[in-house]
Design an enzyme around this catalytic site. Structure first.
Site, mmCIF file in Angstrom:
data_model
loop_
_atom_site.group_PDB
_atom_site.id
_atom_site.type_symbol
_atom_site.label_atom_id
_atom_site.label_comp_id
_atom_site.label_asym_id
_atom_site.label_seq_id
_atom_site.Cartn_x
_atom_site.Cartn_y
_atom_site.Cartn_z
ATOM 1 C CE LYS A 1 8.040 -74.397 33.871
ATOM 2 N NZ LYS A 1 8.140 -73.003 33.435
ATOM 3 N NE ARG B 1 8.655 -80.951 10.417
ATOM 4 C CZ ARG B 1 7.597 -80.480 9.751
ATOM 5 N NH1 ARG B 1 7.106 -81.140 8.723
ATOM 6 N NH2 ARG B 1 7.037 -79.339 10.110
ATOM 7 C CE1 TYR C 1 8.884 -74.663 29.748
ATOM 8 C CE2 TYR C 1 10.620 -74.477 31.389
ATOM 9 C CZ TYR C 1 9.636 -73.895 30.616
ATOM 10 O OH TYR C 1 9.386 -72.545 30.733
ATOM 11 C CG LEU D 1 3.305 -71.925 34.231
ATOM 12 C CD1 LEU D 1 2.905 -73.145 33.398
ATOM 13 C CD2 LEU D 1 4.816 -71.830 34.303
ATOM 14 C CD GLU E 1 2.452 -66.337 32.575
ATOM 15 O OE1 GLU E 1 2.912 -66.850 33.596
ATOM 16 O OE2 GLU E 1 1.939 -66.991 31.640
HETATM 17 N N1 PDD Z 1 9.822 -70.105 34.171
HETATM 18 N N2 PDD Z 1 5.286 -67.869 34.042
HETATM 19 C C1 PDD Z 1 6.083 -68.274 33.045
HETATM 20 C C2 PDD Z 1 5.723 -67.920 31.643
HETATM 21 C C3 PDD Z 1 7.234 -69.033 33.332
HETATM 22 O O1 PDD Z 1 8.022 -69.459 32.337
HETATM 23 C C4 PDD Z 1 7.548 -69.332 34.688
HETATM 24 C C5 PDD Z 1 8.754 -70.154 35.059
HETATM 25 C C6 PDD Z 1 6.692 -68.858 35.697
HETATM 26 C C7 PDD Z 1 6.941 -69.126 37.163
HETATM 27 O O2 PDD Z 1 6.773 -70.489 37.479
HETATM 28 P P1 PDD Z 1 7.565 -71.162 38.694
HETATM 29 O O3 PDD Z 1 7.302 -70.320 39.880
HETATM 30 O O4 PDD Z 1 6.979 -72.517 38.791
HETATM 31 O O5 PDD Z 1 9.027 -71.169 38.333
HETATM 32 C C8 PDD Z 1 5.560 -68.138 35.333
HETATM 33 C C9 PDD Z 1 10.958 -70.976 34.353
HETATM 34 C C10 PDD Z 1 11.739 -70.669 35.577
HETATM 35 C C11 PDD Z 1 11.786 -70.980 33.080
HETATM 36 O O6 PDD Z 1 11.185 -71.077 32.028
HETATM 37 O O7 PDD Z 1 13.027 -70.908 33.147
#
Ligand code: PDD
Length: 293
Positions: free
Chosen positions: A147, A100, A33, A205, A180
């Site tokens: 992601k 599945r 995503y 990420l 993170e």
């Molecule tokens: N989350 N680290 C993780 C684990 C994340 O899920 C996200 C983003 C980020 C920051 O990435 P970016 O700057 O590209 O949004 C870092 C999104 C917003 C979510 O899952 O809703």
């Protein structure tokens, strides 16, 4: 006004938007995503999100459901149909619908859904108010650069934060280093004034907001070190903040119940927030988007 979602080529009312129960996203979390910010009617970091999506798809041996330009037409049309001036777009691609069985199906077509939502536009006052984070062990898989929609550890961690009255949970690896947050990247300014965020690799990420901040800081002559830092360094930090497409640059003023600095958004944090806002205004997001792990 009812919201509209995009599901496999169709624009449908959100309440009717659905996929099959044998979608591999539903059964195996076999999908990826992206979350794009929309500010002033514009998508932020479009190229970065597309390149990162390409990385995620590639690492999972998944094909693009359609060409990038066609997909962006659908993204922008979803934003338009939902009248989103400020908010976010959620885009998800799964390996599709198939009986599945764990191994990849040979003939499934991927599922693409897009959803857009209005959010209050970021403003300096709320972003600098300061939130609390807790720390938790990082129990995720070893490919956090992808992601993936498989977010159970993030969900549990974020819930733990909510139950503790905090905004976010910063995750700690087996070496005692912060990776993170559950939905945002983590930054600190050390006692010595060093601005640090974790280096990329498979442990985090690489956020589009993170990349924007790195470029904005460089343009402003602010030095950023990308390295692992410990929970102790974070607890002793002078300043801290988090970054994501929905949280932007948000000051962190408490970690595990301990005040960071003087308990208010730090000077460097506020300056990064300004530079970040100016940078997205003038460049629309990061320009260098070719390294993902
Ligand atoms: N989350 N680290 C993780 C684990 C994340 O899920 C996200 C983003 C980020 C920051 O990435 P970016 O700057 O590209 O949004 C870092 C999104 C917003 C979510 O899952 O809703």
């Amino acid at each position: 006004m009812s919201r509209i979602a995009y599901v496999n080529g169709q624009y449908v009312p959100l309440r009717e938007a659905a996929v099959h129960i044998e979608d591999r996203g539903y059964q195996f979390a076999d999908g990826v995503y992206e979350v794009f910010a929309v500010l002033g009617g514009k998508l932020i970091g479009e190229q970065g999100h597309l390149d990162r999506l390409g990385h995620s798809l590639n690492e999972l041996h998944m094909a693009w459901p359609m060409g990038r330009p066609a997909m962006m037409v659908a993204v922008k049309e979803t934003v338009r149909r939902n009248h989103v001036l400020n908010g976010m777009v959620y885009l998800q691609i799964t390996r599709g619908v198939a009986p599945r069985l764990h191994a990849f199906p040979t003939d499934a077509e991927s599922t693409l859904i897009i959803n857009a939502k209005k959010l209050t536009p970021p403003n300096k006052e709320t972003l600098s108010e300061g939130v609390e984070v807790i720390t938790i062990p990082d129990i995720r898989w070893q490919r956090r650069d992808i992601k993936s929609i498989s977010l159970l550890p993030n969900v549990l961690g974020n819930q733990q934060a909510k139950e503790a009255g905090a905004y976010e949970a910063w995750q700690i690896d087996d070496e005692g280093m912060i990776t993170e947050g559950t939905l945002a990247n983590a930054w600190i300014v050390t006692e010595d004034g060093e601005l640090i965020t974790r280096n990329i690799g498979m442990d985090i990420l690489n956020g589009i907001t993170r990349l924007t901040i790195l470029e904005a800081a460089e343009a402003a002559g602010i030095k950023v070190t990308q390295r692992a830092y410990s929970k102790d360094e974070a607890l002793a930090a002078r300043e801290a903040f988090l970054s994501s497409s929905t949280s932007h640059v948000k000051a962190v003023t408490r970690i595990d119940g301990q005040s960071i600095g003087n308990g208010h958004a730090g000077e460097l944090t506020l300056s990064i927030l300004d530079h970040y806002m100016d940078y997205i205004e003038s460049h629309g997001g990061p320009r260098k988007t070719d390294i993902w792990k």
